[in-house]
Design a protein around this motif. Structure first.
Motif, mmCIF file in Angstrom:
data_model
loop_
_atom_site.group_PDB
_atom_site.id
_atom_site.type_symbol
_atom_site.label_atom_id
_atom_site.label_comp_id
_atom_site.label_asym_id
_atom_site.label_seq_id
_atom_site.Cartn_x
_atom_site.Cartn_y
_atom_site.Cartn_z
ATOM 1 N N MET A 46 0.798 -1.217 0.000
ATOM 2 C CA MET A 46 0.000 0.000 0.000
ATOM 3 C C MET A 46 0.836 1.275 0.000
ATOM 4 S SD MET A 46 -3.133 -0.977 2.519
ATOM 5 C CE MET A 46 -3.918 0.610 2.239
ATOM 6 N N ALA A 47 2.131 1.194 0.277
ATOM 7 C CA ALA A 47 2.968 2.392 0.298
ATOM 8 C C ALA A 47 3.096 2.950 -1.118
ATOM 9 C CB ALA A 47 4.345 2.087 0.866
ATOM 10 N N CYS A 48 2.862 4.240 -1.262
ATOM 11 C CA CYS A 48 3.019 4.875 -2.571
ATOM 12 C C CYS A 48 4.491 4.840 -2.957
ATOM 13 C CB CYS A 48 2.521 6.314 -2.527
ATOM 14 S SG CYS A 48 2.781 7.194 -4.093
ATOM 15 N N PRO A 49 4.844 4.280 -4.113
ATOM 16 C CA PRO A 49 6.246 4.181 -4.497
ATOM 17 C C PRO A 49 6.888 5.528 -4.818
ATOM 18 C CG PRO A 49 4.854 3.387 -6.266
ATOM 19 C CD PRO A 49 3.959 3.641 -5.093
ATOM 20 N N VAL A 50 6.096 6.542 -5.088
ATOM 21 C CA VAL A 50 6.630 7.879 -5.340
ATOM 22 C C VAL A 50 7.072 8.513 -4.029
ATOM 23 C CG1 VAL A 50 6.063 10.216 -6.158
ATOM 24 C CG2 VAL A 50 5.229 8.210 -7.409
ATOM 25 N N GLU A 51 6.284 8.330 -2.991
ATOM 26 C CA GLU A 51 6.546 8.976 -1.700
ATOM 27 C C GLU A 51 7.580 8.234 -0.854
ATOM 28 O OE1 GLU A 51 5.453 11.949 -0.985
ATOM 29 O OE2 GLU A 51 4.320 12.003 -2.851
ATOM 30 N N CYS A 52 7.705 6.915 -1.016
ATOM 31 C CA CYS A 52 8.685 6.099 -0.269
ATOM 32 C C CYS A 52 8.570 6.290 1.239
ATOM 33 C CB CYS A 52 10.108 6.401 -0.733
ATOM 34 S SG CYS A 52 10.383 6.007 -2.452
ATOM 35 N N ASP A 53 7.351 6.338 1.735
ATOM 36 C CA ASP A 53 7.077 6.520 3.164
ATOM 37 C C ASP A 53 6.022 5.485 3.544
ATOM 38 O OD1 ASP A 53 5.977 7.310 5.654
ATOM 39 O OD2 ASP A 53 6.293 9.436 5.224
ATOM 40 N N ASN A 72 3.946 5.371 5.783
ATOM 41 C CA ASN A 72 2.705 5.963 6.286
ATOM 42 C C ASN A 72 1.925 6.719 5.216
ATOM 43 O OD1 ASN A 72 3.034 5.094 9.035
ATOM 44 N ND2 ASN A 72 4.722 6.539 9.120
ATOM 45 N N VAL A 73 2.464 6.821 4.009
ATOM 46 C CA VAL A 73 1.738 7.418 2.884
ATOM 47 C C VAL A 73 1.252 6.269 2.029
ATOM 48 C CG1 VAL A 73 1.847 8.942 0.886
ATOM 49 C CG2 VAL A 73 3.130 9.522 2.963
ATOM 50 N N ARG A 74 -0.018 5.929 2.233
ATOM 51 C CA ARG A 74 -0.589 4.734 1.599
ATOM 52 C C ARG A 74 -1.608 5.098 0.529
ATOM 53 N NH1 ARG A 74 -0.777 3.739 7.266
ATOM 54 N NH2 ARG A 74 0.763 2.157 7.843
ATOM 55 N N VAL A 75 -1.731 4.204 -0.444
ATOM 56 C CA VAL A 75 -2.785 4.344 -1.438
ATOM 57 C C VAL A 75 -4.100 3.860 -0.830
ATOM 58 C CG1 VAL A 75 -1.221 4.099 -3.404
ATOM 59 C CG2 VAL A 75 -2.333 2.066 -2.454
ATOM 60 N N ALA A 76 -5.191 4.332 -1.389
ATOM 61 C CA ALA A 76 -6.523 3.881 -0.990
ATOM 62 C C ALA A 76 -7.314 3.598 -2.261
ATOM 63 C CB ALA A 76 -7.222 4.945 -0.148
ATOM 64 N N VAL A 77 -8.193 2.627 -2.204
ATOM 65 C CA VAL A 77 -8.972 2.240 -3.376
ATOM 66 C C VAL A 77 -10.196 3.146 -3.504
ATOM 67 C CG1 VAL A 77 -10.344 0.399 -4.448
ATOM 68 C CG2 VAL A 77 -8.185 -0.142 -3.300
ATOM 69 N N ASP A 78 -10.387 3.664 -4.708
ATOM 70 C CA ASP A 78 -11.611 4.385 -5.046
ATOM 71 C C ASP A 78 -12.620 3.314 -5.467
ATOM 72 O OD1 ASP A 78 -13.686 5.496 -6.693
ATOM 73 O OD2 ASP A 78 -12.479 7.298 -6.943
ATOM 74 N N GLY A 118 -1.913 -5.114 -12.842
ATOM 75 C CA GLY A 118 -0.840 -5.461 -11.931
ATOM 76 C C GLY A 118 -0.234 -4.318 -11.147
ATOM 77 N N GLY A 119 -1.021 -3.280 -10.853
ATOM 78 C CA GLY A 119 -0.505 -2.151 -10.075
ATOM 79 C C GLY A 119 0.199 -1.105 -10.908
ATOM 80 N N ALA A 120 0.017 -1.134 -12.220
ATOM 81 C CA ALA A 120 0.667 -0.179 -13.120
ATOM 82 C C ALA A 120 0.169 1.237 -12.861
ATOM 83 C CB ALA A 120 0.400 -0.561 -14.578
ATOM 84 N N PRO A 121 1.077 2.235 -12.983
ATOM 85 C CA PRO A 121 0.653 3.620 -12.797
ATOM 86 C C PRO A 121 -0.197 4.090 -13.978
ATOM 87 C CG PRO A 121 2.937 3.555 -13.512
ATOM 88 C CD PRO A 121 2.497 2.126 -13.298
ATOM 89 N N ALA A 144 3.741 9.261 -10.644
ATOM 90 C CA ALA A 144 4.243 7.899 -10.877
ATOM 91 C C ALA A 144 4.448 7.616 -12.358
ATOM 92 C CB ALA A 144 3.289 6.871 -10.279
ATOM 93 N N THR A 145 3.830 8.393 -13.236
ATOM 94 C CA THR A 145 3.957 8.176 -14.685
ATOM 95 C C THR A 145 4.906 9.163 -15.346
ATOM 96 O OG1 THR A 145 2.093 9.633 -15.208
ATOM 97 C CG2 THR A 145 1.596 7.304 -14.835
ATOM 98 N N GLU A 146 5.395 10.121 -14.594
ATOM 99 C CA GLU A 146 6.208 11.190 -15.180
ATOM 100 C C GLU A 146 7.692 10.863 -15.099
ATOM 101 O OE1 GLU A 146 4.921 14.529 -12.867
ATOM 102 O OE2 GLU A 146 2.880 14.398 -13.644
ATOM 103 N N GLY A 147 8.461 11.432 -15.992
ATOM 104 C CA GLY A 147 9.910 11.263 -15.963
ATOM 105 C C GLY A 147 10.369 9.996 -16.654
ATOM 106 N N LYS A 148 11.642 9.711 -16.472
ATOM 107 C CA LYS A 148 12.280 8.577 -17.142
ATOM 108 C C LYS A 148 11.747 7.235 -16.639
ATOM 109 C CE LYS A 148 16.871 6.688 -18.056
ATOM 110 N NZ LYS A 148 18.306 6.851 -17.834
ATOM 111 N N TYR A 149 11.483 7.143 -15.330
ATOM 112 C CA TYR A 149 11.046 5.882 -14.734
ATOM 113 C C TYR A 149 9.582 5.955 -14.329
ATOM 114 C CZ TYR A 149 16.040 5.126 -14.505
ATOM 115 O OH TYR A 149 17.362 4.999 -14.835
ATOM 116 N N LYS A 150 8.872 4.858 -14.510
ATOM 117 C CA LYS A 150 7.480 4.731 -14.084
ATOM 118 C C LYS A 150 7.455 3.881 -12.825
ATOM 119 C CE LYS A 150 6.568 6.584 -18.091
ATOM 120 N NZ LYS A 150 7.345 7.758 -18.265
ATOM 121 N N TYR A 151 6.648 4.278 -11.847
ATOM 122 C CA TYR A 151 6.623 3.585 -10.565
ATOM 123 C C TYR A 151 5.267 2.921 -10.336
ATOM 124 C CZ TYR A 151 10.856 6.205 -9.670
ATOM 125 O OH TYR A 151 12.120 6.717 -9.751
ATOM 126 N N GLY A 152 5.246 1.599 -10.401
ATOM 127 C CA GLY A 152 4.039 0.834 -10.094
ATOM 128 C C GLY A 152 4.073 0.323 -8.667
#
Length: 141
Positions: free
Chosen positions: A71-78, A80-86, A107-110, A115-123
Motif C-alpha cells: 500500500m505504500a506509494c512508491p513515489v513517496e517512499c514513506d 505511512n503514505v498509503r494508497v486507498a482504493v476508489d 498489476g498495479g501499473a501507474p 508515478a507516470t512522469e519522468g524517465k522511470y514509471k513507478y508501479g
C-alpha cells in the motif's frame, strides 16, 4: 520487506478474503485493519501494509482472482503514505502525490500523476496470492 498473511483455511478466507471483482480489504496492523483479524508473530505486511483486491491476473488473464499489493506509494517512499482504493473506479490513489494505479487488471501499473512522469514509471509492488489446500490463500512475497 517480508510479507506473510495466512488466510489458508476457508473460514479465514471467507471472513477476511475477497470474493469478487473490485472487492478489497486492507491489512495494516498499526491501524487494526481489518478489524478482528488476529496478527501473529509470523504475520508480515510489507512496507506500508497490504491491499488485497479481486481482479484479473494480468499475466494469465484469469478472472476473479485475489491480487495483493504493497500500500505504500512508491513515489513517496514513506510507509505511512498509503494508497486507498476508489470504490467507483477500482483504482488505488495516493492522497499525497495524486498518482493513480490500476490494481484490478494491470498489476498495479501507474495510470496518472507523478508515478507516470519522468524517465522511470513507478508501479505498486505486487505480492503472490497462493491457493492453499484448506480452501483459502497465503499472501506472500
Amino acid at each position: 520487506m517480508p510479507v506473510s498473511i495466512n488466510l489458508s483455511d476457508a473460514g479465514l478466507w471467507n471472513t477476511y478474503g475477497v470474493s469478487g471483482f473490485g472487492l478489497f480489504r486492507y491489512f495494516i496492523p498499526q491501524l487494526n485493519e481489518p478489524a478482528g483479524y488476529r496478527y501473529t508473530a509470523n504475520t508480515a505486511t510489507g512496507f506500508g501494509g497490504v491491499l488485497l483486491i479481486g481482479g484479473m491476473d494480468p499475466f494469465t488473464t484469469e478472472t476473479n482472482v485475489p491480487l495483493a499489493y504493497d500500500m505504500a506509494c512508491p513515489v513517496e517512499c514513506d510507509p505511512n503514505v498509503r494508497v486507498a482504493v476508489d470504490a467507483t473506479s477500482f483504482e488505488a490513489i495516493c492522497g499525497k502525490c495524486g498518482s493513480h494505479y490500476d490494481v484490478t487488471m494491470q498489476g498495479g501499473a501507474p495510470l496518472s500523476g507523478p508515478a507516470t512522469e519522468g524517465k522511470y514509471k513507478y508501479g505498486l509492488t505486487r505480492y503472490q496470492c497462493l491457493r492453499s489446500v484448506g480452501g483459502g490463500y497465503m499472501i506472500t512475497r
